[in-house]
Design a protein around this motif. Structure first.
Motif, mmCIF file in Angstrom:
data_model
loop_
_atom_site.group_PDB
_atom_site.id
_atom_site.type_symbol
_atom_site.label_atom_id
_atom_site.label_comp_id
_atom_site.label_asym_id
_atom_site.label_seq_id
_atom_site.Cartn_x
_atom_site.Cartn_y
_atom_site.Cartn_z
ATOM 1 N N PRO A 137 0.830 -1.213 0.000
ATOM 2 C CA PRO A 137 0.000 0.000 0.000
ATOM 3 C C PRO A 137 0.863 1.262 0.000
ATOM 4 N N LEU A 138 0.230 2.381 -0.351
ATOM 5 C CA LEU A 138 0.940 3.667 -0.315
ATOM 6 C C LEU A 138 1.057 4.200 1.097
ATOM 7 N N GLY A 139 0.022 4.018 1.913
ATOM 8 C CA GLY A 139 0.064 4.537 3.280
ATOM 9 C C GLY A 139 -1.218 5.257 3.629
ATOM 10 N N VAL A 140 -1.164 6.578 3.691
ATOM 11 C CA VAL A 140 -2.341 7.377 4.047
ATOM 12 C C VAL A 140 -2.718 8.261 2.855
ATOM 13 N N ILE A 141 -3.962 8.131 2.411
ATOM 14 C CA ILE A 141 -4.468 8.905 1.282
ATOM 15 C C ILE A 141 -5.469 9.930 1.809
ATOM 16 N N ALA A 142 -5.322 11.169 1.386
ATOM 17 C CA ALA A 142 -6.334 12.178 1.730
ATOM 18 C C ALA A 142 -7.177 12.447 0.494
ATOM 19 N N VAL A 143 -8.471 12.325 0.640
ATOM 20 C CA VAL A 143 -9.373 12.581 -0.480
ATOM 21 C C VAL A 143 -10.195 13.825 -0.150
ATOM 22 N N ILE A 144 -10.042 14.839 -0.982
ATOM 23 C CA ILE A 144 -10.758 16.094 -0.776
ATOM 24 C C ILE A 144 -11.795 16.195 -1.884
ATOM 25 N N PHE A 145 -13.056 16.212 -1.502
ATOM 26 C CA PHE A 145 -14.094 16.221 -2.537
ATOM 27 C C PHE A 145 -15.113 17.297 -2.249
ATOM 28 N N GLU A 146 -16.040 17.462 -3.206
ATOM 29 C CA GLU A 146 -16.991 18.559 -3.069
ATOM 30 C C GLU A 146 -18.363 18.056 -2.655
ATOM 31 N N SER A 147 -19.366 18.292 -3.453
ATOM 32 C CA SER A 147 -20.713 18.075 -2.924
ATOM 33 C C SER A 147 -21.228 16.638 -2.980
ATOM 34 N N ARG A 148 -20.664 15.772 -3.851
ATOM 35 C CA ARG A 148 -21.233 14.427 -3.979
ATOM 36 C C ARG A 148 -20.874 13.553 -2.771
ATOM 37 N N PRO A 149 -21.849 13.258 -1.908
ATOM 38 C CA PRO A 149 -21.506 12.515 -0.684
ATOM 39 C C PRO A 149 -21.114 11.058 -0.949
ATOM 40 N N ASN A 150 -21.524 10.493 -2.091
ATOM 41 C CA ASN A 150 -21.191 9.095 -2.355
ATOM 42 C C ASN A 150 -19.692 8.873 -2.502
ATOM 43 N N VAL A 151 -18.937 9.959 -2.764
ATOM 44 C CA VAL A 151 -17.483 9.827 -2.870
ATOM 45 C C VAL A 151 -16.897 9.320 -1.548
ATOM 46 N N ALA A 152 -17.549 9.666 -0.437
ATOM 47 C CA ALA A 152 -17.058 9.192 0.862
ATOM 48 C C ALA A 152 -16.996 7.668 0.878
ATOM 49 N N ALA A 153 -18.049 7.040 0.363
ATOM 50 C CA ALA A 153 -18.067 5.567 0.339
ATOM 51 C C ALA A 153 -17.111 5.030 -0.717
ATOM 52 N N ASP A 154 -17.184 5.574 -1.946
ATOM 53 C CA ASP A 154 -16.345 5.077 -3.040
ATOM 54 C C ASP A 154 -14.868 5.135 -2.676
ATOM 55 N N ALA A 155 -14.430 6.294 -2.186
ATOM 56 C CA ALA A 155 -13.010 6.488 -1.899
ATOM 57 C C ALA A 155 -12.592 5.693 -0.668
ATOM 58 N N GLY A 156 -13.487 5.656 0.321
ATOM 59 C CA GLY A 156 -13.159 4.940 1.553
ATOM 60 C C GLY A 156 -12.900 3.469 1.296
ATOM 61 N N VAL A 157 -13.770 2.831 0.515
ATOM 62 C CA VAL A 157 -13.631 1.383 0.327
ATOM 63 C C VAL A 157 -12.496 1.039 -0.641
ATOM 64 N N LEU A 158 -12.271 1.907 -1.629
ATOM 65 C CA LEU A 158 -11.174 1.642 -2.567
ATOM 66 C C LEU A 158 -9.830 1.733 -1.828
ATOM 67 N N ALA A 159 -9.718 2.719 -0.949
ATOM 68 C CA ALA A 159 -8.493 2.841 -0.150
ATOM 69 C C ALA A 159 -8.318 1.615 0.734
ATOM 70 N N LEU A 160 -9.410 1.182 1.365
ATOM 71 C CA LEU A 160 -9.325 0.023 2.255
ATOM 72 C C LEU A 160 -8.897 -1.225 1.496
ATOM 73 N N LYS A 161 -9.499 -1.452 0.337
ATOM 74 C CA LYS A 161 -9.168 -2.650 -0.442
ATOM 75 C C LYS A 161 -7.672 -2.676 -0.759
ATOM 76 N N SER A 162 -7.105 -1.499 -1.029
ATOM 77 C CA SER A 162 -5.693 -1.440 -1.391
ATOM 78 C C SER A 162 -4.788 -1.269 -0.169
ATOM 79 N N GLY A 163 -5.350 -1.476 1.027
ATOM 80 C CA GLY A 163 -4.530 -1.509 2.237
ATOM 81 C C GLY A 163 -4.091 -0.154 2.758
ATOM 82 N N ASN A 164 -4.738 0.906 2.266
ATOM 83 C CA ASN A 164 -4.385 2.258 2.701
ATOM 84 C C ASN A 164 -5.377 2.792 3.725
ATOM 85 N N ALA A 165 -4.892 3.630 4.631
ATOM 86 C CA ALA A 165 -5.799 4.427 5.438
ATOM 87 C C ALA A 165 -6.196 5.644 4.617
ATOM 88 N N VAL A 166 -7.361 6.194 4.906
ATOM 89 C CA VAL A 166 -7.829 7.343 4.132
ATOM 90 C C VAL A 166 -8.391 8.396 5.069
#
Lengths: 429, 429
Positions: free
Chosen positions: A127-156
């Motif tokens: 894994p890369l380590g810790v990923i910060a995802v900064i997004f705007e109004s679409r709340p579904n990004v929280a789920a999409d980004a959270g689970v993709l990071a988890l699958k790849s062994g990263n904290a987000v």
């Protein structure tokens, strides 16, 4: 996490809180890096269930966000992006199911070779380590980004737009339920727990080295700010000014089908075409292509040659060639063969996605070789620029830089690698 | 390049000159990106010949640099790094021959798959673009970095230490002769033509987006400055605080051989071991290892348990655990098994190279999996941390970050990739 961190509008000492949050994410990343595929998948399955089970709370929180946004007088488009429905919540849960099913990239050996001295060297994904995802109004990004990071062994660390704060918090609560069920640290998916916009600047600073990469998901101004200010690597694309070049050797029916799809399937996505380049050696293709686009409701902008095709064609200005319309508008130009098309793309392209339509394999090979873009297509629509369409399961965005990730950023692109060397006592002469 | 750019000490308008130089390098990079392997190899062969043919001029220029450095009162070590000899010039030419012979990474298809709709997607290697290499006194880096960049299809801007300016210029002249012979643009390998130290700051700014990556080659202060100031990605390692862990299940003879080599073969290289961790469960290994190191002329620092082995062992202080000695000095610690070794490395390691000596495959697998370092070795010396030893032909450095390049940075690591999509008219539903 202390109760004070749950405050919506701010924290007494935001820098200290963000620093603590970075350190907790780093500690969680160490655990995730060596978590088994089975454990991560247990968390993902539990998250999918939790999102479905808590749909009502998520929709209720979202309704509050939407009411506040409407009261604040935002645009309809903004409200649409912000609004969750039962169908959108279902799609979020389905998306987690897809990520659950894709292969775990961590631990995959991508190369293995033996040295003359008998040592075996393996290149293995980590894994890369810790990923910060900064997004705007679409709340579904929280789920999409959270689970993709988890699958790849990263904290987000997730930082959503302040307008979607309550929605993101409700989604985040469901994700944390999944982490807890699988015995993984809750800080593996952290939501910045305050709306204070100063939190973004602190994230961009890298939180004392505890943020390894920043992924901005949003409009141009957000991405530009992140690229300008970030003190850590960024996976970003600023825009997709994509071209379809219809070569002299193109089949006209195929060209029409691809151009129409590339522009009009969804004109607002980053893989949409913005400019059509038509080979002057087959100028007879121009009229049917332009007429078809006009008939489909697309505004066409071009020079006098293009305007002659139809009185509805509007004059093109220089700025058009560099514009990502994100709308049913296309600029059209006659070019002198593939070399002129390549020159136009080199000057105006944004290194995102470029396509050629031709039956001439030599011309196609030249185009694919010489265009400097993340994705180059021969006889296919630019709208395939998408992690799902590439078979990656999901993506966190499309990168147009050349470092590390390029093109659709899926689970595999959120990993690095290390070399494992297996010896039997070798020393270096 | 105008005559004024040839001025040694400065340019009338340094920012304008550097901007022009960046633009010329970018234009050269476009040509190089699509240059054939044969053409690049013609240039490399000509460069090797030119370095040999101009050895006398190179040595003469170097003698001037050395005389100036001595007059300025530099250290012997500095003068040694700066000094070229016929043997060192020969080695430089030999190095170009090795790069000539390695495979061209550009154009290599690393993955290919078909989508259900019949489209074929290929992932193919492409150059990064323009690489800036900032180095200190060793003039041979000009040749090493120049040819590695060329092989991988990148343009390079070289900025050597001002003390080695004349040597670098003479080497650069020979490289340019090779470019000219092969019909490649001279700006493909550019040497910053002035000694003015302000040029470094301008390079770090990225020259209007015309520098894609910066590679610092030199001491800690240079690397730290580059990492702090660069506005573009950096391939850097700050230090190699590397450990050898001798597990309870280690064969003592193998452990002695590996520890001695890891520390003493060349104590100053970044792959050298700085700390020896000995499993307390096989404490009897401690005395023979420490005695062997002392007998080899290595200073040993340790706590009381280690000091009891031999009166020559010096007391260790906290700072030792984080120190890259670059000298025949080693810190030694007893640890409670592999978990304690992992904890020590997590706290003090620099993510460079870590080794375990053990006959226990399970313990070895745990160590290789859990240590967060570019290179992890089982039963082999840390001094194998080297591009040549990995089979890469040559390297421009060893990266300890996780982005893009990690470990030895050879020709392949100086490339990015793009996706080539081959369709038959596919459009996205």
């Amino acid at each position: 996490m202390t109760a004070s961190l749950k405050a919506i509008d701010g924290a007494a000492d935001l820098p200290a809180m963000m620093t603590a949050l970075g350190a907790e994410a780093r500690a969680a990343a160490r655990v995730l890096a060596i978590a088994s595929t089975a454990q991560k998948n247990r968390a993902l399955a539990a998250m999918e269930r939790a999102i479905r089970a808590h749909a009502a709370e998520i929709l209720r929180a979202n309704a509050e966000d939407v009411a506040e946004a409407k009261a604040g007088g935002t645009t309809d488009a903004f409200v649409d992006r912000l609004t969750l429905t039962q169908a959108r919540v279902d799609a979020m849960a389905d998306g987690i199911g897809i990520i659950h099913d894709i292969a775990d990239p961590v631990g995959a050996v991508t190369e293995r070779w033996q040295r003359p001295n008998g040592m075996t060297i393996e290149r293995v994904r980590v894994p890369l380590g810790v990923i910060a995802v900064i997004f705007e109004s679409r709340p579904n990004v929280a789920a999409d980004a959270g689970v993709l990071a988890l699958k790849s062994g990263n904290a987000v660390i997730l930082r959503g737009g302040s307008d979607s704060f309550r929605s993101c918090r409700a989604i985040h609560d469901a994700l944390v339920e999944g982490l807890r069920e699988a015995g993984l640290p809750e800080a593996a998916i952290t939501l910045v727990p305050v709306r204070d916009r100063a939190a973004v600047g602190l994230l961009l600073s890298g939180l004392d080295g505890n943020v390894d990469v920043i992924v901005p998901r949003g409009g141009k101004s957000l991405v530009a700010r992140v690229e300008a200010e970030a003190r850590v690597p960024v996976f970003a694309h600023l825009e997709g000014v994509n071209h379809v070049y219809v070569d002299r050797a193109a089949d006209l029916d195929m060209a029409k089908s691809i151009v129409l799809n590339a522009k009009m399937r969804r004109p607002g996505v980053c893989g949409a075409a913005e400019t059509l380049l038509v080979d002057r050696a087959a100028e007879s293709n121009l009229a049917p292509l332009v007429t078809m686009l006009l008939a489909a409701g697309c505004e066409v902008r071009g020079d006098e040659a293009v305007q002659r095709v139809d009185p509805r064609v509007k004059p093109v200005v220089d700025a058009d060639w560099d514009t990502e319309y994100e709308a049913p508008i296309i600029s059209v130009k006659l070019v002198d063969g593939v070399d002129d098309a390549l020159a136009h793309i080199a000057q105006h392209g944004s290194h995102h996605t470029e396509a050629i339509v031709t039956a001439d394999e030599t011309t196609a090979a030249k185009f694919l070789n010489e265009v400097d873009a993340a994705i180059v297509l021969h006889n296919a629509s630019t709208q395939f620029a998408d992690g799902g369409e590439f078979g990656f399961g999901a993506e966190i965005g499309i990168a147009t830089g050349k470092f590390h990730a390029r093109g659709p950023v899926g689970a595999e692109q959120l990993t690095s690698f290390k070399y494992r060397v297996h010896g039997t006592g070798q020393i270096r002469p």
